[in-house]
Motif scaffolding. Sequence first.
Motif, mmCIF file in Angstrom:
data_model
loop_
_atom_site.group_PDB
_atom_site.id
_atom_site.type_symbol
_atom_site.label_atom_id
_atom_site.label_comp_id
_atom_site.label_asym_id
_atom_site.label_seq_id
_atom_site.Cartn_x
_atom_site.Cartn_y
_atom_site.Cartn_z
ATOM 1 N N ARG A 207 0.806 -1.223 0.000
ATOM 2 C CA ARG A 207 0.000 0.000 0.000
ATOM 3 C C ARG A 207 0.846 1.284 0.000
ATOM 4 N N GLY A 208 2.165 1.127 -0.214
ATOM 5 C CA GLY A 208 3.030 2.293 -0.361
ATOM 6 C C GLY A 208 3.446 2.959 0.941
ATOM 7 N N PHE A 209 3.337 2.257 2.059
ATOM 8 C CA PHE A 209 3.767 2.828 3.345
ATOM 9 C C PHE A 209 5.236 2.502 3.605
ATOM 10 N N VAL A 210 5.951 3.464 4.158
ATOM 11 C CA VAL A 210 7.321 3.245 4.609
ATOM 12 C C VAL A 210 7.245 3.051 6.131
ATOM 13 N N PRO A 211 7.865 1.999 6.693
ATOM 14 C CA PRO A 211 7.716 1.761 8.140
ATOM 15 C C PRO A 211 7.969 2.989 9.010
ATOM 16 N N SER A 212 9.009 3.750 8.686
ATOM 17 C CA SER A 212 9.364 4.881 9.563
ATOM 18 C C SER A 212 8.289 5.980 9.544
ATOM 19 N N LYS A 213 7.392 5.931 8.546
ATOM 20 C CA LYS A 213 6.325 6.955 8.494
ATOM 21 C C LYS A 213 4.974 6.324 8.759
ATOM 22 N N THR A 214 4.974 5.176 9.443
ATOM 23 C CA THR A 214 3.729 4.438 9.671
ATOM 24 C C THR A 214 3.424 4.375 11.162
ATOM 25 N N THR A 215 2.140 4.503 11.494
ATOM 26 C CA THR A 215 1.741 4.327 12.899
ATOM 27 C C THR A 215 0.908 3.053 13.028
ATOM 28 N N ALA A 216 0.958 2.456 14.213
ATOM 29 C CA ALA A 216 0.250 1.186 14.413
ATOM 30 C C ALA A 216 -0.339 1.118 15.817
ATOM 31 N N ALA A 217 -1.453 0.376 15.929
ATOM 32 C CA ALA A 217 -2.040 0.068 17.233
ATOM 33 C C ALA A 217 -2.182 -1.448 17.327
ATOM 34 N N VAL A 218 -1.910 -1.991 18.505
ATOM 35 C CA VAL A 218 -1.965 -3.439 18.708
ATOM 36 C C VAL A 218 -2.923 -3.740 19.855
ATOM 37 N N GLN A 219 -3.931 -4.560 19.567
ATOM 38 C CA GLN A 219 -4.880 -4.956 20.620
ATOM 39 C C GLN A 219 -4.433 -6.285 21.218
ATOM 40 N N GLY A 220 -4.237 -6.298 22.536
ATOM 41 C CA GLY A 220 -3.768 -7.521 23.199
ATOM 42 C C GLY A 220 -2.266 -7.422 23.385
ATOM 43 N N ALA A 228 4.346 -8.786 18.492
ATOM 44 C CA ALA A 228 4.016 -7.997 17.298
ATOM 45 C C ALA A 228 4.400 -6.534 17.525
ATOM 46 N N ALA A 229 4.076 -5.998 18.709
ATOM 47 C CA ALA A 229 4.431 -4.603 19.012
ATOM 48 C C ALA A 229 5.948 -4.431 19.022
ATOM 49 N N VAL A 230 6.644 -5.379 19.645
ATOM 50 C CA VAL A 230 8.112 -5.282 19.727
ATOM 51 C C VAL A 230 8.733 -5.320 18.325
ATOM 52 N N PHE A 231 8.295 -6.284 17.497
ATOM 53 C CA PHE A 231 8.939 -6.434 16.179
ATOM 54 C C PHE A 231 8.539 -5.299 15.227
ATOM 55 N N LEU A 232 7.311 -4.782 15.369
ATOM 56 C CA LEU A 232 6.930 -3.620 14.550
ATOM 57 C C LEU A 232 7.821 -2.434 14.908
ATOM 58 N N ALA A 233 8.008 -2.210 16.222
ATOM 59 C CA ALA A 233 8.854 -1.091 16.664
ATOM 60 C C ALA A 233 10.290 -1.290 16.168
ATOM 61 N N GLU A 234 10.774 -2.536 16.228
ATOM 62 C CA GLU A 234 12.143 -2.814 15.742
ATOM 63 C C GLU A 234 12.270 -2.513 14.249
ATOM 64 N N ALA A 235 11.160 -2.698 13.514
ATOM 65 C CA ALA A 235 11.174 -2.428 12.063
ATOM 66 C C ALA A 235 11.023 -0.930 11.779
ATOM 67 N N GLY A 236 10.875 -0.125 12.824
ATOM 68 C CA GLY A 236 10.807 1.324 12.643
ATOM 69 C C GLY A 236 9.401 1.892 12.662
ATOM 70 N N VAL A 237 8.382 1.020 12.819
ATOM 71 C CA VAL A 237 6.995 1.491 12.849
ATOM 72 C C VAL A 237 6.739 2.182 14.199
ATOM 73 N N ARG A 238 5.999 3.290 14.174
ATOM 74 C CA ARG A 238 5.657 3.992 15.422
ATOM 75 C C ARG A 238 4.418 3.335 16.017
ATOM 76 N N VAL A 239 4.609 2.566 17.087
ATOM 77 C CA VAL A 239 3.472 1.907 17.752
ATOM 78 C C VAL A 239 2.912 2.907 18.754
ATOM 79 N N THR A 240 1.742 3.445 18.453
ATOM 80 C CA THR A 240 1.216 4.535 19.291
ATOM 81 C C THR A 240 0.201 4.052 20.326
ATOM 82 N N GLY A 241 -0.416 2.881 20.098
ATOM 83 C CA GLY A 241 -1.423 2.407 21.047
ATOM 84 C C GLY A 241 -1.340 0.919 21.253
#
Length: 418
Positions: A207-220, A228-241
């Motif tokens: 979908r054309g997203f770059v991890p460093s410019k992406t935000t994510a929320a993880v339920q659970g 999932a939250a740890v590995f997303l953050a390691e990939a540069g994704v901003r886990v906000t919730g």
Amino acid sequence: MSAVLANNPLDDALTQLRDAVDVLNYDEGTYELLGTPRREITVSIPLRRDNGQVEMLRGYRVQHSYSRGPAKGGLRFSDQVSLDEVRALAMWMTWKCALMDLPYGGAKGGVGFDPSLYSPAERERVTRRYTSEISPLIGPECDIPAPDVGTDELTMAWMMDTYSTARGHTVPGVVTGKPIVLGGSLGRASATSRGVVHVALAALAERGFVPSKTTAAVQGFGKVGRGAAVFLAEAGVRVTGVSDRFGGVYNPDGLDVPALARHVDRTGSVVGFEGSEAIDRDDLLTLPVDLLVPAAMESVITAANVDDIQATIIVEGANGPTTTAADRMLRDRDVLVVPDILANAGGVIVSYFEWAQANQTYRWPLHQVEQRLEERMLTAWEAVSTSAAKTGRTLRQTAMITAVQRVAEAHAIRGLYP
Ligand code: NAD
């Protein structure tokens, strides 16, 4: 007593099957055959509480299919457990194993109680009695349980010990997700989360997203959500919730996920994490993020809240988090939903590796497990997303059609007995 779910996940599972059967042009008999569990058992578990009182619990094991190999699927301890929930989860396991081309059918087990309200000794007694009751049905060649909601590697150690003691010899292949010291696989504990993040990053790229410019929320924030939250953050994704059963936390600048994990280790919940704003646990789903990873329970994204969901990509870490009605509305809004049977298959893939290692009595190194996991996840993602792009179907429809066709072919070639 099991709580009654407002939405019955079995209805969603059967609707998904019906859609695939319609596309494949199979007859009603084939739908019935594919929609009906091969075997199910309900067991009573009389539990002696630590205070001496006896309480009756109810457990289930459903083997939905073993046409492609032994039945495979987790064991859940939750006060929401019902026979229909276990049937739905068992059916999804069949499709997941077929989609990932693992030599397994699908199964699931559950005991209706909230393990957080019971002592470790009580949980051990529940596990051992449940294992003993379902023991005629399980084994490395017929049905292999693994951890799910409310169970963990210690639960698997008790299961293996109970099963093995009755047989007079150690049978490591009867369960997967065991502690490493008992023949568990390196990389199993993190496998589901790693798999979720492999496909999440692939979906973001599509979908054309770059991890460093992406935000994510993880339920659970359990075995799947935390990793999932740890590995997303390691990939540069901003886990906000992030949320758990007790509440949610939000920081638009990004949560410090490793610090949050340490907070959870200390306190048992994400609630109260410094440097975050407290949110209602259900509001997590409607945060302004690009990527949403439901990784808790089924039927959480419904017709009632789907209009408020802002994410444009949903990666289903949990099994069955999206109801049929919500799924259709997300499709109409062109939200990319990576379905559970693809997104969270990393766990059963490495369970398969663990079972293969148990049968070989040979341990694979971590890098080999992780490399093979990534290959299998990305191969499946490539196949499903390419076919979906060609046909205009959703990823769920595409994954279901592939899986159902594989199981139906196995049925057809084996034939009906007698
Ligand atoms: P878990 O018991 O380790 O964790 C569940 C988490 O969800 C906990 O943090 C709990 O507090 C939270 N939770 C429960 N209800 C919630 C709610 N209403 N709102 C927010 N959070 C809530 O379970 P798990 O193994 O991480 O499984 C989670 C999901 O992933 C389930 O659907 C399971 O079937 C699926 N899954 C698990 C695996 C695996 O390997 N463990 C593999 C594939 C799929």
